[in-house]
Structure formats: structure tokens, C-alpha cells
Motif scaffolding. Structure first.
Motif, PDB file in Angstrom:
ATOM      1  N   GLY A  15       0.808  -1.212   0.000  1.00  0.00           N
ATOM      2  CA  GLY A  15       0.000   0.000   0.000  1.00  0.00           C
ATOM      3  C   GLY A  15       0.838   1.257   0.000  1.00  0.00           C
ATOM      4  O   GLY A  15       2.063   1.210  -0.129  1.00  0.00           O
ATOM      5  N   THR A 135      -5.330   0.884   1.459  1.00  0.00           N
ATOM      6  CA  THR A 135      -5.551   2.100   0.692  1.00  0.00           C
ATOM      7  C   THR A 135      -5.767   3.279   1.639  1.00  0.00           C
ATOM      8  O   THR A 135      -6.267   3.117   2.761  1.00  0.00           O
ATOM      9  CB  THR A 135      -6.758   1.965  -0.241  1.00  0.00           C
ATOM     10  N   MET A 162      -0.483   3.708  -6.364  1.00  0.00           N
ATOM     11  CA  MET A 162      -1.710   2.971  -6.059  1.00  0.00           C
ATOM     12  C   MET A 162      -2.374   2.470  -7.337  1.00  0.00           C
ATOM     13  O   MET A 162      -2.916   1.348  -7.372  1.00  0.00           O
ATOM     14  CB  MET A 162      -2.671   3.856  -5.268  1.00  0.00           C
TER      15      MET A 162
END
Length: 210
Positions: A15, A135, A162
């Protein structure tokens, strides 16, 4: 490895920076141990090795490498650990890992390198049993303590990273989790997936990327 020998699970947290990966990895190890499971925290890059020291100098803006060069150093850092990881997993120890090959590919391709070129040197490394992608919105990320201290902690780059993570995502063994919650609530959410993976992986064989 005998079919009767239970192996540990390889679980990776990926992440954005400051999403709480390190905190959650360590908490998950504590929770597993509290229930009688063998578990160990690992993180990449491992800055304690000779290769890792070069990476640390780069990340803290003390040294420079080409994008290709630093990508290969990150990959080498993971290859350095492969034998130890295999031994631990086959002895029944689950590994909870803070960043892995997917970070290497996502960050390097986000900087403009070809994704397939980035994936190639990772082929043959151990494939995780579970990848948890944490996230976090750019706004939430910027509020986390220490954000901006290292080279890659730039909102625009983090957004591209991302996007690359989502391209790499494999629904068979990835789980996407919103990390914008209290550490306690996040640990609770993650542990349910982690313990399920530990049980499912016990009698399966290790496999490799990609």
C-alpha cells in the motif's frame, strides 16, 4: 517437506506510505503468537544488509542511482532473503511481511519504467498466500506523522503507485482494505483474513512469482 508437516503462511501488506503497514504487521504477529502460532515480522527493504544500506542512502536522499539501478537493488534485497524465508515457512513459521515485490514493481513503473521489465527479475521469488493492499486517500496520508520525510513520500507519486498496485492485483489472493480507521479497528479487520489464510495454507506447497 512431508505432507504432514504444516508450513507457515506468507502474508504481505502492501500500500501507500504511512498507511500503517509496519504497525499492523507487528500487531498481527503479536496476535498470531498469542494464539499459539509461530510468526515472524519481516520488512523490505531490509536496510541491515550491504545492499539494504545502499537502498537506505537512496531513500534518505543521501545518494542517487538510476531508476533501473535502484529497482534492481530492491529486487536483490528480496532475493537475499529468499532462502531464510523458505526455511522459516517450511518449519511452520508464518511470515508477516511489510512490502514485497509488488511495491518494487509499483513504485518503479509509477516512475515510468516498463511494468513487465520491472516484474522480470522478481520471477522465482516466493508467491504470498495473501496480499493485503491498504488504501488511503492523499488527504488522509498527508496527515499521518512523518509523511514527506523520504524520497517517495510525494502525493502525486503515491497516487500513481496505487494505480499500479491495482493493475497488479490478483483477486485470487489479494484483499483491498481501507486503512483510514483506528489501528485497533484495522487490526481486527485484518486478523480475520490472516488467520483464515494461516489455516488454509498449512498443507499447501510454496509457489513462486509470477
Amino acid at each position: 517437506m512431508s505432507i504432514l508437516q504444516k508450513r507457515g503462511a506468507l502474508i504481505v501488506l502492501e500500500g501507500c506510505d504511512r498507511a500503517g503497514k509496519t504497525t499492523q504487521c507487528k500487531k498481527l504477529v503479536e496476535l498470531l503468537k498469542s494464539e499459539g502460532h509461530k510468526a515472524k515480522f519481516m520488512n523490505f527493504p531490509d536496510r541491515t544488509t550491504q545492499c539494504g544500506a545502499l537502498i537506505n542512502s537512496y531513500l534518505t536522499n543521501k545518494d542517487n542511482f538510476t531508476d533501473e539501478g535502484i529497482h534492481l537493488l530492491f529486487t536483490l534485497n528480496r532475493w537475499e532473503a529468499k532462502k531464510q524465508m523458505e526455511q522459516l515457512l517450511n518449519s511452520g513459521t508464518s511470515l508477516i511481511v511489510d512490502r514485497y515485490s509488488y511495491s518494487g514493481v509499483a513504485f518503479s513503473s509509477a516512475k515510468g519504467l516498463d511494468m513487465e521489465w520491472c516484474r522480470a527479475p522478481e520471477k522465482g521469488l516466493l508467491r504470498p498466500d495473501l496480499v493485503i493492499l491498504l488504501t488511503l486517500t492523499p488527504e488522509a496520508m498527508s496527515k499521518r506523522g512523518g509523511f514527506g520525510d523520504e524520497r517517495y513520500e510525494v502525493p502525486e507519486l503515491q497516487k500513481r503507485v496505487m494505480e499500479k498496485f491495482l493493475q497488479l492485483k490478483d483477486d485470487k489472493y489479494w484483499k483491498v482494505v481501507d486503512a483510514d480507521k483506528t489501528p485497533e479497528d484495522l487490526s481486527y479487520d485484518l486478523y480475520k483474513s490472516v488467520i483464515d489464510t494461516v489455516h488454509k495454507s498449512a498443507l499447501s506447497k510454496l509457489s513462486t512469482l509470477w
